[in-house]
Design an enzyme around this catalytic site. Sequence first.
Site, PDB file in Angstrom:
ATOM      1  N   ASN A   1      -8.785   7.706  13.287  1.00 54.72           N
ATOM      2  CA  ASN A   1      -9.987   7.659  12.508  1.00 54.72           C
ATOM      3  C   ASN A   1     -11.367   9.010  13.576  1.00 54.72           C
ATOM      4  O   ASN A   1     -11.532   7.683  13.956  1.00 54.72           O
ATOM      5  CB  ASN A   1      -9.800   6.701  11.716  1.00 54.72           C
ATOM      6  CG  ASN A   1     -11.231   7.089  11.137  1.00 54.72           C
ATOM      7  OD1 ASN A   1     -12.544   7.911  10.614  1.00 54.72           O
ATOM      8  ND2 ASN A   1     -11.490   6.374  10.001  1.00 54.72           N
TER       9      ASN A   1
ATOM     10  N   HIS B   1     -11.837  14.230   5.655  1.00 54.98           N
ATOM     11  CA  HIS B   1     -12.338  13.181   6.997  1.00 54.98           C
ATOM     12  C   HIS B   1     -10.702  12.800   6.904  1.00 54.98           C
ATOM     13  O   HIS B   1     -10.257  12.199   5.561  1.00 54.98           O
ATOM     14  CB  HIS B   1     -13.606  12.362   6.385  1.00 54.98           C
ATOM     15  CG  HIS B   1     -13.592  10.785   6.934  1.00 54.98           C
ATOM     16  ND1 HIS B   1     -13.116  11.207   8.251  1.00 54.98           N
ATOM     17  CD2 HIS B   1     -13.450  10.037   6.693  1.00 54.98           C
ATOM     18  CE1 HIS B   1     -13.523  10.281   8.730  1.00 54.98           C
ATOM     19  NE2 HIS B   1     -13.540   9.508   7.563  1.00 54.98           N
TER      20      HIS B   1
ATOM     21  N   CYS C   1     -19.212   8.627   8.477  1.00 51.18           N
ATOM     22  CA  CYS C   1     -17.997   9.849   8.724  1.00 51.18           C
ATOM     23  C   CYS C   1     -18.010  10.714   7.872  1.00 51.18           C
ATOM     24  O   CYS C   1     -17.690  12.103   8.077  1.00 51.18           O
ATOM     25  CB  CYS C   1     -16.837   8.698   8.508  1.00 51.18           C
ATOM     26  SG  CYS C   1     -16.057   7.380   9.013  1.00 51.18           S
TER      27      CYS C   1
HETATM   28  N1  ACO Z   1      -1.560  -5.220  11.939  1.00 50.75           N
HETATM   29  C1  ACO Z   1      -0.838  -6.537  11.750  1.00 50.75           C
HETATM   30  N2  ACO Z   1      -1.509  -7.289  10.624  1.00 50.75           N
HETATM   31  C2  ACO Z   1      -2.378  -6.378  10.422  1.00 50.75           C
HETATM   32  C3  ACO Z   1      -3.029  -5.480  10.799  1.00 50.75           C
HETATM   33  C4  ACO Z   1      -2.428  -5.387  11.976  1.00 50.75           C
HETATM   34  N3  ACO Z   1      -2.744  -3.556  12.659  1.00 50.75           N
HETATM   35  N4  ACO Z   1      -4.237  -5.720  10.445  1.00 50.75           N
HETATM   36  C5  ACO Z   1      -4.482  -6.500   9.805  1.00 50.75           C
HETATM   37  N5  ACO Z   1      -3.492  -6.866   8.887  1.00 50.75           N
HETATM   38  C6  ACO Z   1      -3.176  -7.751   8.383  1.00 50.75           C
HETATM   39  C7  ACO Z   1      -3.973  -8.739   8.027  1.00 50.75           C
HETATM   40  O1  ACO Z   1      -4.409  -9.913   8.611  1.00 50.75           O
HETATM   41  C8  ACO Z   1      -3.237  -9.459   6.902  1.00 50.75           C
HETATM   42  O2  ACO Z   1      -2.605 -10.363   7.089  1.00 50.75           O
HETATM   43  P1  ACO Z   1      -2.729 -11.216   6.219  1.00 50.75           P
HETATM   44  O3  ACO Z   1      -2.049 -11.123   4.403  1.00 50.75           O
HETATM   45  O4  ACO Z   1      -1.639 -12.669   6.546  1.00 50.75           O
HETATM   46  O5  ACO Z   1      -4.158 -12.311   5.949  1.00 50.75           O
HETATM   47  C9  ACO Z   1      -2.692  -7.715   5.994  1.00 50.75           C
HETATM   48  O6  ACO Z   1      -2.921  -7.580   7.006  1.00 50.75           O
HETATM   49  C10 ACO Z   1      -3.747  -7.604   5.532  1.00 50.75           C
HETATM   50  O7  ACO Z   1      -4.732  -7.202   5.423  1.00 50.75           O
HETATM   51  P2  ACO Z   1      -5.766  -6.152   4.813  1.00 50.75           P
HETATM   52  O8  ACO Z   1      -7.239  -6.185   5.329  1.00 50.75           O
HETATM   53  O9  ACO Z   1      -5.764  -6.697   3.596  1.00 50.75           O
HETATM   54  O10 ACO Z   1      -4.288  -4.793   4.683  1.00 50.75           O
HETATM   55  P3  ACO Z   1      -4.153  -3.407   4.095  1.00 50.75           P
HETATM   56  O11 ACO Z   1      -3.630  -3.653   3.649  1.00 50.75           O
HETATM   57  O12 ACO Z   1      -5.969  -2.977   3.151  1.00 50.75           O
HETATM   58  O13 ACO Z   1      -4.612  -2.049   5.300  1.00 50.75           O
HETATM   59  C11 ACO Z   1      -5.799  -0.973   6.236  1.00 50.75           C
HETATM   60  C12 ACO Z   1      -5.765  -2.151   6.085  1.00 50.75           C
HETATM   61  C13 ACO Z   1      -5.192   0.178   6.610  1.00 50.75           C
HETATM   62  C14 ACO Z   1      -7.270  -1.385   7.040  1.00 50.75           C
HETATM   63  C15 ACO Z   1      -6.551  -0.723   4.683  1.00 50.75           C
HETATM   64  O14 ACO Z   1      -7.841  -1.789   3.901  1.00 50.75           O
HETATM   65  C16 ACO Z   1      -7.585   0.701   4.172  1.00 50.75           C
HETATM   66  O15 ACO Z   1      -6.547   1.770   5.020  1.00 50.75           O
HETATM   67  N6  ACO Z   1      -8.728   0.800   4.503  1.00 50.75           N
HETATM   68  C17 ACO Z   1      -9.557   2.159   4.744  1.00 50.75           C
HETATM   69  C18 ACO Z   1     -10.780   1.636   5.337  1.00 50.75           C
HETATM   70  C19 ACO Z   1     -10.575   3.049   6.326  1.00 50.75           C
HETATM   71  O16 ACO Z   1      -9.925   3.835   6.649  1.00 50.75           O
HETATM   72  N7  ACO Z   1     -11.511   2.324   6.963  1.00 50.75           N
HETATM   73  C20 ACO Z   1     -12.270   3.385   7.961  1.00 50.75           C
HETATM   74  C21 ACO Z   1     -13.716   4.064   7.908  1.00 50.75           C
HETATM   75  S1  ACO Z   1     -14.085   4.857   6.824  1.00 50.75           S
HETATM   76  C22 ACO Z   1     -14.131   6.009   6.211  1.00 50.75           C
HETATM   77  O17 ACO Z   1     -13.732   6.781   7.593  1.00 50.75           O
HETATM   78  C23 ACO Z   1     -13.765   5.748   5.248  1.00 50.75           C
END
Ligand code: ACO
Length: 304
Positions: free
Chosen positions: A261, A231, A87
């Site tokens: 993204n 980004h 990224c």
């Molecule tokens: N829809 C519904 N539920 C979901 C989804 C979805 N698409 N994805 C995950 N969940 C669920 C999980 O299964 C979990 O359920 P559980 O508690 O029953 O096990 C729950 O939601 C929480 O999961 P987490 O992975 O902890 O969710 P989080 O609140 O952290 O959100 C997210 C996930 C949006 C990916 C977040 O971690 C985030 O924004 N991370 C940054 C990563 C990113 O942006 N990466 C991009 C590439 S790197 C970059 O470009 C910087």
Amino acid sequence: VDTSDEWIYTRTGIRERRIASEQETTATLAFEAAARALVIADMHPSQVELIIVATSTPEYIFPSTACRVQDYLGATRAGAFDLSAACSGFVYGLSMAAQSIQSGAVRNAVVIGAETMSRVLDWQDRGTCILFGDGAGAVVLKGSSVPGGVLASTLRSDGSGGDMLSLPAVYHNPMPMLGPEYLHNGHQNNTVAMNGRQVFRFATQVVADSVEETVLKAGLTMDDVALIVPHQANIRIIQGTAKKMGVPMDHVIVTVQDHGNTSAASIPLALSVGAAQGKLKQGDLIVTEAIGGGLAWGAVVLRW
Ligand code: ACO
């Protein structure tokens, strides 16, 4: 997958994204962006001296995507290579191109961020498949005796965090870096694997510091910054970083709602949207910043 618009929007800020058609590739998207940028820059492809394509989704390891773009453009006097910094690829590419011009090695460069992330997603993995989109953007840099353009850059990396976010290549050992448990949980190989929480935490910790360091290197202060073009990973990372830098959100270009993204393509896409909306004014101090797989991150300060 089992998800909802509400879940996606509240956690990521994403409303829409673009998916490349079957006929399109990273190289064709990159070519279109570069061709349009050259028209705006009033430059003929035969004048181009360097083409850098930042991408994590090349069709081939070689020939590089950049060489295909060189051929599609008819840029007969250009060197061309791909740059792999996930990224952060566009920020790295901008920094490399500007330094090549500043050193006198080349007079101009086309820097492209281009991705077809839809081709490397595990569409069963709701933790990643809802985040990424396809797209490309390009800028043309030219040497000039008028002060301005890229003023300073900072590039950083921490390979020990490589397992937070990975995309195995074709020749890779069949176990992705996240380990056997990840595969056993039903994830496909050769697709993006991510620990979203860890990435989120890391991203919101390091980017603001590299921006402040780069602004300082340019001999300026954060008060001089007119606009941040980050980004576009996730609205909460963008907001968290802006808050850490003390920059109000109306000084930040946000396009994640429209593109998702798009990895290395997100900053040039955001620049293009900002330019079309008249938000980028000549003489303004602009900061671009990114973090992603590697882990690799960085910032570039430029006078528009
Ligand atoms: N829809 C519904 N539920 C979901 C989804 C979805 N698409 N994805 C995950 N969940 C669920 C999980 O299964 C979990 O359920 P559980 O508690 O029953 O096990 C729950 O939601 C929480 O999961 P987490 O992975 O902890 O969710 P989080 O609140 O952290 O959100 C997210 C996930 C949006 C990916 C977040 O971690 C985030 O924004 N991370 C940054 C990563 C990113 O942006 N990466 C991009 C590439 S790197 C970059 O470009 C910087």
